[in-house]
Design an enzyme around this catalytic site. Structure first.
Site, PDB file in Angstrom:
ATOM      1  N   ASP A  80      56.014  -4.296 -22.683  1.00 43.48           N
ATOM      2  CA  ASP A  80      55.061  -3.817 -23.691  1.00 43.48           C
ATOM      3  C   ASP A  80      55.469  -2.419 -24.136  1.00 43.48           C
ATOM      4  O   ASP A  80      55.897  -1.600 -23.315  1.00 43.48           O
ATOM      5  CB  ASP A  80      53.645  -3.725 -23.073  1.00 43.48           C
ATOM      6  CG  ASP A  80      53.088  -5.111 -22.735  1.00 43.48           C
ATOM      7  OD1 ASP A  80      53.554  -6.098 -23.364  1.00 43.48           O
ATOM      8  OD2 ASP A  80      52.232  -5.205 -21.854  1.00 43.48           O
ATOM      9  N   ASP A 135      48.826   5.740 -23.322  1.00 40.96           N
ATOM     10  CA  ASP A 135      49.117   4.997 -22.091  1.00 40.96           C
ATOM     11  C   ASP A 135      49.627   5.942 -21.021  1.00 40.96           C
ATOM     12  O   ASP A 135      49.178   5.959 -19.882  1.00 40.96           O
ATOM     13  CB  ASP A 135      50.272   4.004 -22.364  1.00 40.96           C
ATOM     14  CG  ASP A 135      49.787   2.616 -22.703  1.00 40.96           C
ATOM     15  OD1 ASP A 135      48.596   2.352 -22.550  1.00 40.96           O
ATOM     16  OD2 ASP A 135      50.597   1.781 -23.089  1.00 40.96           O
ATOM     17  N   GLU A 140      50.327  -0.595 -13.700  1.00 43.07           N
ATOM     18  CA  GLU A 140      51.011  -1.514 -14.598  1.00 43.07           C
ATOM     19  C   GLU A 140      52.133  -0.803 -15.346  1.00 43.07           C
ATOM     20  O   GLU A 140      53.123  -1.397 -15.715  1.00 43.07           O
ATOM     21  CB  GLU A 140      50.012  -2.092 -15.602  1.00 43.07           C
ATOM     22  CG  GLU A 140      50.610  -3.185 -16.478  1.00 43.07           C
ATOM     23  CD  GLU A 140      49.844  -3.358 -17.778  1.00 43.07           C
ATOM     24  OE1 GLU A 140      49.744  -2.389 -18.561  1.00 43.07           O
ATOM     25  OE2 GLU A 140      49.316  -4.468 -17.960  1.00 43.07           O
ATOM     26  N   GLU A 141      51.993   0.520 -15.527  1.00 43.27           N
ATOM     27  CA  GLU A 141      52.975   1.274 -16.320  1.00 43.27           C
ATOM     28  C   GLU A 141      54.156   1.780 -15.507  1.00 43.27           C
ATOM     29  O   GLU A 141      55.030   2.457 -16.040  1.00 43.27           O
ATOM     30  CB  GLU A 141      52.291   2.480 -17.004  1.00 43.27           C
ATOM     31  CG  GLU A 141      51.207   2.108 -17.991  1.00 43.27           C
ATOM     32  CD  GLU A 141      51.741   1.263 -19.155  1.00 43.27           C
ATOM     33  OE1 GLU A 141      50.954   0.507 -19.733  1.00 43.27           O
ATOM     34  OE2 GLU A 141      52.960   1.364 -19.456  1.00 43.27           O
ATOM     35  N   ASP A 186      45.452  -0.734 -14.219  1.00 46.83           N
ATOM     36  CA  ASP A 186      46.019  -0.803 -15.569  1.00 46.83           C
ATOM     37  C   ASP A 186      45.397   0.376 -16.305  1.00 46.83           C
ATOM     38  O   ASP A 186      44.213   0.333 -16.641  1.00 46.83           O
ATOM     39  CB  ASP A 186      45.636  -2.146 -16.226  1.00 46.83           C
ATOM     40  CG  ASP A 186      46.210  -2.268 -17.624  1.00 46.83           C
ATOM     41  OD1 ASP A 186      46.042  -3.345 -18.243  1.00 46.83           O
ATOM     42  OD2 ASP A 186      46.815  -1.291 -18.107  1.00 46.83           O
ATOM     43  N   LEU A 189      45.477   1.765 -19.281  1.00 45.17           N
ATOM     44  CA  LEU A 189      44.880   1.633 -20.613  1.00 45.17           C
ATOM     45  C   LEU A 189      45.172   0.245 -21.166  1.00 45.17           C
ATOM     46  O   LEU A 189      46.094   0.031 -21.945  1.00 45.17           O
ATOM     47  CB  LEU A 189      45.420   2.725 -21.547  1.00 45.17           C
ATOM     48  CG  LEU A 189      44.482   3.118 -22.690  1.00 45.17           C
ATOM     49  CD1 LEU A 189      43.176   3.691 -22.141  1.00 45.17           C
ATOM     50  CD2 LEU A 189      45.128   4.136 -23.606  1.00 45.17           C
ATOM     51  N   ASP A 190      44.330  -0.694 -20.739  1.00 43.69           N
ATOM     52  CA  ASP A 190      44.529  -2.082 -21.177  1.00 43.69           C
ATOM     53  C   ASP A 190      44.139  -2.206 -22.655  1.00 43.69           C
ATOM     54  O   ASP A 190      43.175  -1.608 -23.119  1.00 43.69           O
ATOM     55  CB  ASP A 190      43.649  -3.002 -20.333  1.00 43.69           C
ATOM     56  CG  ASP A 190      43.766  -4.437 -20.813  1.00 43.69           C
ATOM     57  OD1 ASP A 190      44.796  -5.061 -20.536  1.00 43.69           O
ATOM     58  OD2 ASP A 190      42.843  -4.898 -21.517  1.00 43.69           O
ATOM     59  N   GLU A 237      45.335  -6.977 -13.816  1.00 43.54           N
ATOM     60  CA  GLU A 237      44.359  -7.496 -14.786  1.00 43.54           C
ATOM     61  C   GLU A 237      43.591  -8.684 -14.200  1.00 43.54           C
ATOM     62  O   GLU A 237      42.370  -8.646 -14.053  1.00 43.54           O
ATOM     63  CB  GLU A 237      45.095  -7.909 -16.075  1.00 43.54           C
ATOM     64  CG  GLU A 237      45.718  -6.719 -16.818  1.00 43.54           C
ATOM     65  CD  GLU A 237      46.719  -7.109 -17.896  1.00 43.54           C
ATOM     66  OE1 GLU A 237      47.587  -7.971 -17.654  1.00 43.54           O
ATOM     67  OE2 GLU A 237      46.634  -6.518 -19.003  1.00 43.54           O
TER      68      GLU A 237
HETATM   69  P1  P6P Z   1      48.401 -11.159 -27.384  1.00 46.38           P
HETATM   70  C1  P6P Z   1      47.192  -6.020 -24.151  1.00 46.38           C
HETATM   71  O1  P6P Z   1      48.549  -5.719 -24.244  1.00 46.38           O
HETATM   72  C2  P6P Z   1      47.047  -7.288 -23.345  1.00 46.38           C
HETATM   73  O2  P6P Z   1      47.658  -7.177 -22.116  1.00 46.38           O
HETATM   74  C3  P6P Z   1      45.570  -7.599 -23.188  1.00 46.38           C
HETATM   75  O3  P6P Z   1      44.777  -6.467 -23.194  1.00 46.38           O
HETATM   76  C4  P6P Z   1      45.291  -8.483 -24.357  1.00 46.38           C
HETATM   77  O4  P6P Z   1      44.227  -9.379 -24.134  1.00 46.38           O
HETATM   78  C5  P6P Z   1      46.588  -9.246 -24.525  1.00 46.38           C
HETATM   79  O5  P6P Z   1      47.613  -8.373 -24.071  1.00 46.38           O
HETATM   80  C6  P6P Z   1      46.813  -9.616 -25.973  1.00 46.38           C
HETATM   81  O6  P6P Z   1      48.002 -10.380 -26.012  1.00 46.38           O
HETATM   82  O7  P6P Z   1      49.614 -11.970 -27.004  1.00 46.38           O
HETATM   83  O8  P6P Z   1      47.229 -12.031 -27.725  1.00 46.38           O
HETATM   84  O9  P6P Z   1      48.633 -10.086 -28.405  1.00 46.38           O
END
Ligand code: P6P
Length: 340
Positions: A70, A76, A99-100, A121, A123-124, A285
């Site tokens: 990502d 982040d 996660e980072e 995580d 900053l999800d 997550e």
């Molecule tokens: P997609 C954000 O990067 C994340 O990990 C989650 O917060 C989010 O639900 C998902 O990815 C979104 O992924 O493939 O739908 O863009």
């Protein structure tokens, strides 16, 4: 009881709630309470930056990708460092994992090492930051399994049912802190005028069945046929109230799962032909959110196996996620189990 006293009796701060929760665990030391208090402070520091992100130069991208590919945004990095620095010296933890960060985050030798492990995580949903969409911090707490010193991978790679607490902060129109230590799920809303989290959602219970589904339908053509059949079924006009389920997808897991917790329904991130285990990380997550949703009366699986029973083998491993109302998760599992 006069109304003044009544309103005062409802003035439950997070700090007081944590202490009262501790009193439910006869053998609990103040260390666990201190840990949760430190986390609540850490997320307030992140919130302070998130609320002004649009005003200062911390929007936009860094030139980094994280361990799972990502793109890392400046906020982040700020959130990751802020949480680590808020937690590394308090003496509650023997190791952290973020996660980072590819590797374990060790506690500096000159600080006391505690009996807990924290995975987070920072900053999800951060891909949504530039669009000012809800993001959040997710955390998971385990007891160490080694005796002393620096925590090891054995302390971190434990299945989700070993968690002793989990929760998330939600950075939205207001800031919320939602957590559980196994005795119900409780939500607090920040009163910025006093800087305190006040109890706003005591003992959250997820509806047994909902009428909302959340999934990225852009992946539809990559799904296995049973997954397509399940989503197609949700759209048929024959549901309890004669209407199909409503589709809602924010693209920020912590926000999508919080809505599911409050209103019921299901959030799905299945595997597909490109990513057989989907995109979401088990340790940072899926496990903590599964702990929260199960403690609120819901369910979380990878489509077949309970999320919290999955035995981790790698720090950043992914798993499919079906999480939400217990009836909805079971319906999804039945569709996915059909032999064709
Ligand atoms: P997609 C954000 O990067 C994340 O990990 C989650 O917060 C989010 O639900 C998902 O990815 C979104 O992924 O493939 O739908 O863009």
């Amino acid at each position: 009881m006069d109304t003044t006293h009544q309103s005062a009796s409802k003035f439950m701060t997070l700090e007081r709630h944590i202490i009262e929760e501790k009193n439910k665990h006869p053998h609990a030391t103040g260390e666990f309470s201190g840990l949760l208090h430190s986390i609540s402070l850490a997320v307030k520091l992140v919130w302070r930056e998130v609320t002004k992100a649009g005003l200062v130069n911390i929007l936009g991208k860094t030139d980094r990708m994280n361990v799972t590919g990502d793109e890392v945004k400046k906020l982040d990095e700020f959130a990751d460092e802020t949480i680590y620095k808020a937690m590394d010296h308090a003496g509650h933890l023997c190791v952290m994992a973020s996660e980072e960060n590819e590797d374990l985050l060790h506690i500096p030798d000159h600080y006391q090492h505690g009996k807990y492990v924290m995975l987070y995580d920072p900053l999800d949903g951060s891909g949504n930051i530039d669009a000012n969409i809800t993001v959040g911090t997710i955390f998971s707490i385990l007891m160490r399994v080694t005796n002393s010193g620096n925590g090891t991978m054995d302390d971190v790679l434990q299945p989700g049912y070993k968690q002793v607490a989990a929760g998330y902060a939600l950075f939205s129109s207001s800031m919320m802190f939602v957590y559980s230590t196994g005795h119900g799920v409780h939500g607090f809303t920040l009163d910025p005028s006093v800087g305190e989290f006040l109890l706003s959602h005591e003992n959250i219970r997820i509806p047994q069945r909902g009428a909302i589904y959340a999934v990225n339908e852009g992946n539809y053509n990559r799904w296995e046929p049973n997954m397509r059949r399940y989503i197609d079924w949700l759209k048929i006009e024959d549901k309890a109230d004669g209407r199909p389920y409503s589709g809602r997808y924010i693209g920020s897991l912590v926000a999508d799962v919080h809505r599911t917790l409050m209103y019921g329904g299901i959030y799905c991130y299945p595997g597909d032909t490109k990513n057989k285990n989907g995109k979401l990380r088990l340790m940072y997550e899926n496990n903590p959110l599964a702990y929260i949703v199960e403690n609120a009366g819901g369910a979380a699986s990878d489509g077949k196996t309970r999320i919290m029973d999955l035995v981790p083998t790698a720090l950043h491993q992914k798993s499919p996620l079906f999480i939400g109302s217990i009836d909805d998760v079971r319906f999804a599992e039945e569709f996915l189990a059909v032999k064709r």
